[in-house]
Design a protein around this motif. Structure first.
Motif, PDB file in Angstrom:
ATOM      1  N   HIS A 141       0.835  -1.202   0.000  1.00  0.00           N
ATOM      2  CA  HIS A 141       0.000   0.000   0.000  1.00  0.00           C
ATOM      3  C   HIS A 141       0.861   1.240   0.000  1.00  0.00           C
ATOM      4  N   HIS A 142       0.330   2.291  -0.587  1.00  0.00           N
ATOM      5  CA  HIS A 142       0.909   3.623  -0.450  1.00  0.00           C
ATOM      6  C   HIS A 142       0.521   4.141   0.933  1.00  0.00           C
ATOM      7  N   PRO A 143       1.345   4.998   1.549  1.00  0.00           N
ATOM      8  CA  PRO A 143       0.962   5.567   2.848  1.00  0.00           C
ATOM      9  C   PRO A 143      -0.409   6.249   2.828  1.00  0.00           C
ATOM     10  N   SER A 144      -0.742   6.919   1.732  1.00  0.00           N
ATOM     11  CA  SER A 144      -2.056   7.579   1.660  1.00  0.00           C
ATOM     12  C   SER A 144      -3.193   6.559   1.639  1.00  0.00           C
ATOM     13  N   ASP A 145      -2.957   5.350   1.144  1.00  0.00           N
ATOM     14  CA  ASP A 145      -3.968   4.276   1.201  1.00  0.00           C
ATOM     15  C   ASP A 145      -4.243   3.883   2.647  1.00  0.00           C
ATOM     16  N   VAL A 146      -3.162   3.753   3.407  1.00  0.00           N
ATOM     17  CA  VAL A 146      -3.275   3.355   4.808  1.00  0.00           C
ATOM     18  C   VAL A 146      -3.945   4.471   5.615  1.00  0.00           C
ATOM     19  N   ALA A 147      -3.532   5.708   5.366  1.00  0.00           N
ATOM     20  CA  ALA A 147      -4.140   6.835   6.083  1.00  0.00           C
ATOM     21  C   ALA A 147      -5.634   6.929   5.773  1.00  0.00           C
ATOM     22  N   ALA A 148      -5.998   6.771   4.522  1.00  0.00           N
ATOM     23  CA  ALA A 148      -7.417   6.837   4.145  1.00  0.00           C
ATOM     24  C   ALA A 148      -8.199   5.680   4.748  1.00  0.00           C
ATOM     25  N   GLY A 149      -7.626   4.477   4.722  1.00  0.00           N
ATOM     26  CA  GLY A 149      -8.294   3.329   5.330  1.00  0.00           C
ATOM     27  C   GLY A 149      -8.494   3.520   6.823  1.00  0.00           C
ATOM     28  N   ALA A 150      -7.447   4.005   7.492  1.00  0.00           N
ATOM     29  CA  ALA A 150      -7.556   4.246   8.933  1.00  0.00           C
ATOM     30  C   ALA A 150      -8.615   5.309   9.230  1.00  0.00           C
ATOM     31  N   ALA A 151      -8.631   6.373   8.440  1.00  0.00           N
ATOM     32  CA  ALA A 151      -9.632   7.429   8.640  1.00  0.00           C
ATOM     33  C   ALA A 151     -11.043   6.875   8.441  1.00  0.00           C
ATOM     34  N   LEU A 152     -11.228   6.053   7.424  1.00  0.00           N
ATOM     35  CA  LEU A 152     -12.535   5.442   7.182  1.00  0.00           C
ATOM     36  C   LEU A 152     -12.944   4.551   8.360  1.00  0.00           C
ATOM     37  N   GLY A 153     -11.996   3.790   8.884  1.00  0.00           N
ATOM     38  CA  GLY A 153     -12.293   2.926  10.030  1.00  0.00           C
ATOM     39  C   GLY A 153     -12.655   3.717  11.275  1.00  0.00           C
ATOM     40  N   VAL A 154     -11.889   4.765  11.542  1.00  0.00           N
ATOM     41  CA  VAL A 154     -12.166   5.608  12.711  1.00  0.00           C
ATOM     42  C   VAL A 154     -13.538   6.265  12.568  1.00  0.00           C
ATOM     43  N   LEU A 155     -13.814   6.822  11.401  1.00  0.00           N
ATOM     44  CA  LEU A 155     -15.110   7.490  11.194  1.00  0.00           C
ATOM     45  C   LEU A 155     -16.269   6.510  11.326  1.00  0.00           C
ATOM     46  N   THR A 156     -16.109   5.324  10.780  1.00  0.00           N
ATOM     47  CA  THR A 156     -17.172   4.318  10.887  1.00  0.00           C
ATOM     48  C   THR A 156     -17.435   3.958  12.347  1.00  0.00           C
ATOM     49  N   ALA A 157     -16.373   3.679  13.076  1.00  0.00           N
ATOM     50  CA  ALA A 157     -16.538   3.287  14.484  1.00  0.00           C
ATOM     51  C   ALA A 157     -17.046   4.445  15.337  1.00  0.00           C
ATOM     52  N   ARG A 158     -16.521   5.641  15.106  1.00  0.00           N
ATOM     53  CA  ARG A 158     -16.982   6.804  15.882  1.00  0.00           C
ATOM     54  C   ARG A 158     -18.457   7.083  15.609  1.00  0.00           C
ATOM     55  N   ALA A 159     -18.875   6.928  14.373  1.00  0.00           N
ATOM     56  CA  ALA A 159     -20.280   7.168  14.032  1.00  0.00           C
ATOM     57  C   ALA A 159     -21.203   6.179  14.740  1.00  0.00           C
ATOM     58  N   GLY A 160     -20.687   4.984  15.027  1.00  0.00           N
ATOM     59  CA  GLY A 160     -21.522   3.971  15.656  1.00  0.00           C
ATOM     60  C   GLY A 160     -21.257   3.734  17.130  1.00  0.00           C
ATOM     61  N   THR A 161     -20.443   4.565  17.753  1.00  0.00           N
ATOM     62  CA  THR A 161     -20.068   4.333  19.151  1.00  0.00           C
ATOM     63  C   THR A 161     -21.278   4.339  20.081  1.00  0.00           C
ATOM     64  N   ARG A 162     -22.175   5.292  19.928  1.00  0.00           N
ATOM     65  CA  ARG A 162     -23.359   5.333  20.802  1.00  0.00           C
ATOM     66  C   ARG A 162     -24.236   4.119  20.583  1.00  0.00           C
ATOM     67  N   TRP A 163     -24.417   3.732  19.323  1.00  0.00           N
ATOM     68  CA  TRP A 163     -25.194   2.534  19.015  1.00  0.00           C
ATOM     69  C   TRP A 163     -24.529   1.298  19.620  1.00  0.00           C
ATOM     70  N   MET A 164     -23.185   1.248  19.522  1.00  0.00           N
ATOM     71  CA  MET A 164     -22.449   0.105  20.051  1.00  0.00           C
ATOM     72  C   MET A 164     -22.695  -0.056  21.546  1.00  0.00           C
ATOM     73  N   ARG A 165     -22.707   1.048  22.248  1.00  0.00           N
ATOM     74  CA  ARG A 165     -22.904   1.010  23.705  1.00  0.00           C
ATOM     75  C   ARG A 165     -24.368   0.858  24.079  1.00  0.00           C
ATOM     76  N   GLY A 166     -25.251   0.833  23.083  1.00  0.00           N
ATOM     77  CA  GLY A 166     -26.667   0.618  23.344  1.00  0.00           C
ATOM     78  C   GLY A 166     -27.436   1.869  23.659  1.00  0.00           C
ATOM     79  N   SER A 167     -26.819   3.045  23.450  1.00  0.00           N
ATOM     80  CA  SER A 167     -27.488   4.307  23.735  1.00  0.00           C
ATOM     81  C   SER A 167     -28.216   4.778  22.485  1.00  0.00           C
ATOM     82  N   THR A 168     -29.500   5.030  22.627  1.00  0.00           N
ATOM     83  CA  THR A 168     -30.272   5.544  21.506  1.00  0.00           C
ATOM     84  C   THR A 168     -30.828   6.935  21.786  1.00  0.00           C
ATOM     85  N   ASP A 169     -30.675   7.418  23.006  1.00  0.00           N
ATOM     86  CA  ASP A 169     -31.195   8.743  23.330  1.00  0.00           C
ATOM     87  C   ASP A 169     -30.131   9.804  23.098  1.00  0.00           C
ATOM     88  N   GLY A 170     -30.563  11.043  22.905  1.00  0.00           N
ATOM     89  CA  GLY A 170     -29.686  12.146  22.552  1.00  0.00           C
ATOM     90  C   GLY A 170     -28.956  12.678  23.680  1.00  0.00           C
TER      91      GLY A 170
END
Length: 170
Positions: A141-170
């Motif tokens: 991989h090119h370093p930019s491939d790894v950086a983009a993949g890591a960013a995508l992974g972080v964003l995906t997990a961060r977007a679902g963190t509340r759902w992961m913990r079972g929190s649905t309220d604001g």
């Protein structure tokens, strides 16, 4: 990507790939590559977490789903972008596909670092970092491939963190 970015990508990859000349480093990187194929290490980690941590089984399973989602998203982007793997270094492992952007290993590793790190699995973030670096040491991989993949992974997990913990309220 402009010439300066391409040159920086090229130089970083060349420098890290050179570290793989050490047989121990190359062997460790190959091991990480094998276990990280299709997110297997991280999916297994999540399932083991769910099996041994009954009180948070649902959170572990949801975290595992986030890891799988990050991997699937990276595969979809990879099919759209179709960037070739690096040609200026000799790869040290075979790859499942010929497209490079983004790194799916990095996407699933970063998602696991965020999701499982939030559950107290402290060894996961450093192991995920090593997984990301292994893709460069192996020359696949090119370093930019790894950086983009890591960013995508972080964003995906961060977007679902509340759902992961079972929190649905604001």
């Amino acid at each position: 990507m402009d010439d300066l970015d391409h040159d920086l990508d090229h130089r970083i990859l060349s420098a890290l790939h050179a570290r793989g000349a050490d047989p121990w480093v190359a062997s460790a990187a190959r091991g990480l590559s094998l276990t990280g194929e299709h997110g297997a290490l991280w999916l297994t980690t999540g399932l083991v977490g769910a099996a041994v941590d009954g009180a948070r089984r649902s959170a572990w399973l949801r975290g595992t789903a986030l890891v799988a989602g990050a991997h699937l998203a990276s595969m979809a982007v990879k099919r759209l972008v179709r960037r070739a793997r690096p040609a200026h270094v000799e790869p040290r492992v075979r790859t499942a596909g010929r497209h490079s952007f983004p790194s799916s290993h990095a996407a699933s590793a970063a998602a696991a670092a965020v999701a499982f790190g939030a559950l107290g699995a402290h060894p996961v973030p450093p192991l995920a970092t090593a997984m990301c670096l292994s893709r460069l040491v192996l020359g696949v991989h090119h370093p930019s491939d790894v950086a983009a993949g890591a960013a995508l992974g972080v964003l995906t997990a961060r977007a679902g963190t509340r759902w992961m913990r079972g929190s649905t309220d604001g």
